[in-house]
Design an enzyme around this catalytic site. Structure first.
Site, mmCIF file in Angstrom:
data_model
loop_
_atom_site.group_PDB
_atom_site.id
_atom_site.type_symbol
_atom_site.label_atom_id
_atom_site.label_comp_id
_atom_site.label_asym_id
_atom_site.label_seq_id
_atom_site.Cartn_x
_atom_site.Cartn_y
_atom_site.Cartn_z
ATOM 1 N N TYR A 1 -0.712 17.518 -7.859
ATOM 2 C CA TYR A 1 -0.445 16.383 -8.750
ATOM 3 C C TYR A 1 0.766 16.689 -9.620
ATOM 4 O O TYR A 1 1.675 15.861 -9.768
ATOM 5 C CB TYR A 1 -1.659 16.083 -9.621
ATOM 6 C CG TYR A 1 -1.433 14.946 -10.602
ATOM 7 C CD1 TYR A 1 -1.191 13.660 -10.151
ATOM 8 C CD2 TYR A 1 -1.450 15.176 -11.980
ATOM 9 C CE1 TYR A 1 -0.977 12.613 -11.045
ATOM 10 C CE2 TYR A 1 -1.245 14.143 -12.874
ATOM 11 C CZ TYR A 1 -0.997 12.852 -12.399
ATOM 12 O OH TYR A 1 -0.780 11.828 -13.287
ATOM 13 N N LYS B 1 4.510 14.765 -9.939
ATOM 14 C CA LYS B 1 5.103 14.276 -11.183
ATOM 15 C C LYS B 1 6.476 14.909 -11.442
ATOM 16 O O LYS B 1 7.347 14.286 -12.043
ATOM 17 C CB LYS B 1 4.146 14.531 -12.342
ATOM 18 C CG LYS B 1 2.832 13.759 -12.251
ATOM 19 C CD LYS B 1 3.023 12.257 -12.435
ATOM 20 C CE LYS B 1 3.079 11.446 -11.198
ATOM 21 N NZ LYS B 1 3.215 9.983 -11.435
ATOM 22 N N ASP C 1 0.869 -1.177 0.000
ATOM 23 C CA ASP C 1 0.000 0.000 0.000
ATOM 24 C C ASP C 1 0.903 1.223 0.000
ATOM 25 O O ASP C 1 1.478 1.580 1.022
ATOM 26 C CB ASP C 1 -0.909 -0.008 1.232
ATOM 27 C CG ASP C 1 -1.885 1.165 1.248
ATOM 28 O OD1 ASP C 1 -1.751 2.077 0.407
ATOM 29 O OD2 ASP C 1 -2.777 1.172 2.122
ATOM 30 N N SER D 1 6.241 9.625 -14.763
ATOM 31 C CA SER D 1 5.807 10.991 -14.518
ATOM 32 C C SER D 1 4.567 11.267 -15.363
ATOM 33 O O SER D 1 3.717 10.389 -15.535
ATOM 34 C CB SER D 1 6.948 11.970 -14.827
ATOM 35 O OG SER D 1 6.571 13.301 -14.566
ATOM 36 N N ASN E 1 5.113 2.678 -11.510
ATOM 37 C CA ASN E 1 4.021 3.095 -12.375
ATOM 38 C C ASN E 1 2.776 3.541 -11.606
ATOM 39 O O ASN E 1 2.007 4.369 -12.094
ATOM 40 C CB ASN E 1 3.677 1.910 -13.295
ATOM 41 C CG ASN E 1 2.360 2.046 -13.997
ATOM 42 O OD1 ASN E 1 2.238 2.726 -15.012
ATOM 43 N ND2 ASN E 1 1.339 1.383 -13.469
#
Length: 333
Positions: free
Chosen positions: A213, A217, A97, A180, A124
């Site tokens: 977010y 990335k 997790d 990314s 990923n």
């Protein structure tokens, strides 16, 4: 002029040419071992499909064994495109997790007890724009903690095995791939990571989820870059990629109407993102390019966002992040 170049790059990433590296270019992967976090859905599933149908041993890491079993059934029932003549590989579930760092060490130890080589790790799995204020178990902003911190910690455990694998593997074949996004263009100013308050705990107003977010990335890019500096001379290729704008469950937090419109206008089938990840894993170009590479859809060497690149080259942002995360994750080793 720079704005024009940036707009062209964004257009090229959003509307890429047809892929030149496909399932047909992937070699026989018998006796190779691969890790795919988040391999039960989306592009992770598409990637796992191709690996399995090319004879690989595929370790799919995630939270839900039920989702894993459903993915296995789907992968076995639907071979990778044009790949019916390779021996089938194997798939295994690894429970982890990534929103809880205490699960990383047990998962890594379990994996290391099973395998004696690791040819490629695809980091990923990811979370995209959850409800504002979402946190990991350890109190990180959910996207940062899941997409960046947990993968960094997992890599700390797996790196020694990859380095040993590289000692006898063909040159350039052992790779660590930090996934990314085009969202790395939209991290906080000036260089993509708000180092003064990464989790925005002290912010008067919570930032929009897409900003955080984007920051996560950028974090993936910085880790790939710094890791390349550390291991490229030791036979491991470290790179990052934008898999493309894809239809996947990453958009599950977007409203239904907005998601349908977005999907119709801008999103592509997950298979194409899988091809981008395959290119990063097996194409010769990333290995031929000394040090870090950034791969863009659907399998090309691309260019980082200019400000992110400036941060790396002139302000040491990649090295800075690596140092911060080492200190923060020591307690979970």
């Amino acid at each position: 002029m720079e704005r024009i170049r940036s707009a062209r790059r964004m257009f090229s990433e959003s509307f890429p040419p047809s892929p030149k590296f496909t399932e047909n270019d992937v070699p026989n992967l018998t006796q190779k071992v691969f890790l795919v976090t988040g391999g039960s859905s989306g592009i992770g599933l598409e990637l796992s499909r191709v690996l399995y149908h090319h004879g690989a041993r595929v370790i799919i890491a995630g939270r839900s064994e039920k989702s894993y079993n459903e993915a296995v059934s789907e992968i076995k029932a639907n071979p990778a495109k044009g790949r019916n003549n390779f021996p089938k590989g194997s798939m295994e579930f690894l429970k982890i997790d990534l929103s809880d760092l205490t699960t990383v060490k047990p998962a890594a130890q379990e994996l290391l007890s099973r395998i004696d080589r690791l040819d490629i790790a695809w980091y990923n799995a990811g979370v995209m724009i959850p409800p504002v204020g979402s946190k990991t178990t350890q109190g990180y902003e959910l996207q940062w903690g899941t997409n960046v911190v947990a993968h960094f910690l997992l890599n700390r455990f797996l790196s020694p095995l990859q380095l040993r694998t590289a000692e006898s593997a063909p040159a350039g074949s052992v790779r660590t791939i930090w996934v990314s996004s085009s969202a790395h263009h939209f991290g906080p100013e000036p260089y993509g990571v708000n180092f003064d308050d990464i989790n925005y705990d002290r912010a008067a107003k919570k930032p929009a989820p897409f900003l955080t977010y984007g920051q996560s990335k950028v974090g993936d890019v910085l880790l790939a870059y710094e890791y390349a500096n550390m291991v490229s001379d030791k036979g491991v290729v470290s790179l990052s990629l934008n898999p493309g704008n894809l239809r996947s469950n990453l958009q599950r937090h977007i409203g239904n109407i907005a998601r349908r419109i977005l999907g119709f206008l801008l999103l592509y089938p997950p298979r194409l993102g899988g091809l981008t990840e395959l290119y990063a894993g097996f194409a010769p170009e990333p290995a031929a390019k000394k040090g870090f590479s950034f791969v863009i859809p659907w399998g090309r060497i691309g260019v980082l966002n200019k400000n992110v690149q400036i941060g790396i080259e002139q302000h040491g942002t990649a090295k800075k992040l690596w140092s911060i995360l080492e200190k923060e994750t020591d307690k979970y080793m």
